[in-house]
Scaffold this motif. Structure first.
Motif, mmCIF file in Angstrom:
data_model
loop_
_atom_site.group_PDB
_atom_site.id
_atom_site.type_symbol
_atom_site.label_atom_id
_atom_site.label_comp_id
_atom_site.label_asym_id
_atom_site.label_seq_id
_atom_site.Cartn_x
_atom_site.Cartn_y
_atom_site.Cartn_z
ATOM 1 N N GLY A 1 42.587 25.843 10.252
ATOM 2 C CA GLY A 1 43.535 26.176 11.310
ATOM 3 C C GLY A 1 42.898 26.325 12.680
ATOM 4 O O GLY A 1 43.604 26.584 13.661
ATOM 5 N N THR A 2 41.582 26.144 12.780
ATOM 6 C CA THR A 2 40.913 26.216 14.080
ATOM 7 C C THR A 2 41.102 24.898 14.814
ATOM 8 O O THR A 2 40.867 23.823 14.261
ATOM 9 N N ALA A 3 41.528 24.982 16.058
ATOM 10 C CA ALA A 3 41.736 23.791 16.881
ATOM 11 C C ALA A 3 40.704 23.756 18.002
ATOM 12 O O ALA A 3 40.401 24.786 18.607
ATOM 13 N N ILE A 4 40.153 22.567 18.264
ATOM 14 C CA ILE A 4 39.237 22.372 19.382
ATOM 15 C C ILE A 4 40.042 21.729 20.510
ATOM 16 O O ILE A 4 40.573 20.623 20.352
ATOM 17 N N LEU A 5 40.162 22.438 21.626
ATOM 18 C CA LEU A 5 41.016 22.004 22.729
ATOM 19 C C LEU A 5 40.191 21.675 23.962
ATOM 20 O O LEU A 5 39.149 22.290 24.209
ATOM 21 N N GLU A 6 40.667 20.712 24.715
ATOM 22 C CA GLU A 6 40.009 20.333 25.966
ATOM 23 C C GLU A 6 40.525 21.233 27.088
ATOM 24 O O GLU A 6 41.721 21.256 27.382
ATOM 25 N N ARG A 7 39.627 21.970 27.695
ATOM 26 C CA ARG A 7 39.999 22.896 28.764
ATOM 27 C C ARG A 7 38.955 22.853 29.869
ATOM 28 O O ARG A 7 37.784 22.550 29.632
ATOM 29 N N THR A 8 39.382 23.178 31.059
ATOM 30 C CA THR A 8 38.441 23.335 32.159
ATOM 31 C C THR A 8 37.710 24.657 31.987
ATOM 32 O O THR A 8 38.330 25.696 31.765
ATOM 33 N N VAL A 9 36.387 24.617 32.081
ATOM 34 C CA VAL A 9 35.555 25.814 31.973
ATOM 35 C C VAL A 9 34.712 25.913 33.247
ATOM 36 O O VAL A 9 33.874 25.054 33.500
ATOM 37 N N ALA B 1 37.552 26.718 21.251
ATOM 38 C CA ALA B 1 38.007 26.792 19.859
ATOM 39 C C ALA B 1 39.071 27.876 19.782
ATOM 40 O O ALA B 1 38.853 29.004 20.223
ATOM 41 N N GLN B 2 40.215 27.525 19.241
ATOM 42 C CA GLN B 2 41.341 28.451 19.133
ATOM 43 C C GLN B 2 41.683 28.659 17.662
ATOM 44 O O GLN B 2 41.806 27.695 16.902
ATOM 45 N N HIS B 3 41.831 29.925 17.287
ATOM 46 C CA HIS B 3 42.185 30.248 15.900
ATOM 47 C C HIS B 3 43.173 31.407 15.902
ATOM 48 O O HIS B 3 42.948 32.428 16.541
ATOM 49 N N GLY B 4 44.267 31.223 15.208
ATOM 50 C CA GLY B 4 45.280 32.274 15.136
ATOM 51 C C GLY B 4 45.854 32.633 16.494
ATOM 52 O O GLY B 4 46.202 33.790 16.732
ATOM 53 N N GLY B 5 45.918 31.677 17.389
ATOM 54 C CA GLY B 5 46.479 31.919 18.721
ATOM 55 C C GLY B 5 45.506 32.525 19.708
ATOM 56 O O GLY B 5 45.862 32.748 20.868
ATOM 57 N N ALA B 6 44.260 32.785 19.294
ATOM 58 C CA ALA B 6 43.266 33.395 20.174
ATOM 59 C C ALA B 6 42.108 32.434 20.407
ATOM 60 O O ALA B 6 41.738 31.660 19.518
ATOM 61 N N ILE B 7 41.545 32.478 21.601
ATOM 62 C CA ILE B 7 40.361 31.702 21.900
ATOM 63 C C ILE B 7 39.159 32.442 21.321
ATOM 64 O O ILE B 7 38.894 33.589 21.689
ATOM 65 N N VAL B 8 38.421 31.790 20.425
ATOM 66 C CA VAL B 8 37.290 32.453 19.771
ATOM 67 C C VAL B 8 35.942 31.934 20.271
ATOM 68 O O VAL B 8 34.915 32.580 20.052
#
Length: 312
Positions: A259-267, A275-282
């Motif tokens: 269920g962990t998603a790797i998302l493209e974001r500006t950092v 990495a997002q898991h359970g609605g939280a950025i981990v």
């Protein structure tokens, strides 16, 4: 890298707009000085507490409230930097500057507010990218303050001297030394679109657990550093070399919770991943790309440094 706020000449008591303008300027300044949004917020809060602790008549006699606030924030940040060095010596593992919360998806350009209050946003430019902030960490507190105040915010050395507690000539030397460190650490800039393409290829190779593809995207002398602060599981020592990093990232992929998603974001103003898991950025991943290869990876997992990513 001129980010100096014109709000520095306004009067905080003159209205809410001016007050928020000052806050934006001070947050921008304190974040660059400290590399921590949480500490920057504390510095700004203490600065305003000192302002409002003065009698109204005394505040009214100050010719430039913006300059007064900047001076006080700079001095508080200088003290924090001194104590932070001691704290970071006791830190579990590597210490990485706190990544700025961003909602930009660099594939689509869609975004949301990174902060509940837009006045609290840190202006994104080259002086907040992770590679730059890491170089700042190698400086002495006085070097860092002199450089940021003069080279980034364009304050004259006479004003810098009042904050640092040294002569203008000494502050000029401090800024020159810091400038040399930055110059020696910089590689030729890679266009943002090219950075995004390389990091997207890295993400796809990582998800496919393709070691050879990962090695091809990494500089032979690449380094990867993780920051868990003892509060999140991660590797404690930097990983060096493209093959070692590729194998470590494949191992990470194999242990990633379902269920962990790797998302493209500006950092910090540049293409990154989260990495997002359970609605939280981990985890937040920042990258430095040199030419067509990834030279540095910074992985922030300390939940205290990701609080703004999750709550906003």
């Amino acid at each position: 890298m001129n980010t100096r706020s014109e709000a520095g000449q306004s009067r905080p008591d003159s209205g809410g707009g001016a007050l928020m303008g000052e806050r934006r300027h001070l947050i921008n300044l304190a974040y660059r000085l400290l590399g921590s949004l949480a500490e920057a917020e504390d510095v700004v809060q203490e600065t305003y507490a000192r302002w409002y602790a003065m009698p109204r008549e005394q505040r009214g006699a100050i010719e430039s409230p913006g300059a007064w606030l900047t001076k006080v924030a700079g001095r508080i940040a200088l003290d924090v930097l001194g104590s932070a060095r001691v704290r970071r010596e006791r830190y579990v593992g590597e210490w990485i500057p706190e990544p700025l919360p961003e909602r930009t998806e660099w594939i689509s350009g869609r975004r949301g507010d990174a902060f509940a209050d837009p006045a609290d946003r840190v202006t994104l430019d080259e002086s907040v990218n992770m590679a730059f902030l890491v170089v700042l960490e190698s400086m002495t507190p006085a070097e860092r303050v002199a450089f940021i105040l003069h080279d980034v915010f364009r304050h004259p050395f006479a004003e810098v001297a009042e904050i640092v507690g040294r002569t203008p000539a000494a502050c000029r030397q401090l800024a020159s030394s810091a400038r040399r460190r930055v110059r020696e650490s910089q590689d030729p800039a890679t266009p943002t679109a090219r950075q995004a393409a390389i990091i997207r290829d890295f993400k796809q190779a990582w998800e496919a657990k393709d070691i050879e593809a990962l090695i091809g995207l990494l500089d032979p002398d690449a380094t990867a550093v993780a920051d868990g602060g003892g509060l999140a599981l991660t590797f404690l020592d930097p990983i060096e070399g493209c093959e070692q990093i590729a194998r470590a990232w494949v191992e990470i992929a194999g242990h990633r919770p379902a269920g962990t998603a790797i998302l493209e974001r500006t950092v910090n103003g540049r293409p990154g991943l989260v990495a997002q898991h359970g609605g939280a950025i981990v985890t937040v991943f920042a990258f430095e790309v040199s030419g067509d290869r990834i030279k540095h990876i910074w992985a922030v997992r300390n939940p205290e440094k990701l609080r703004h990513w999750t709550t906003n």
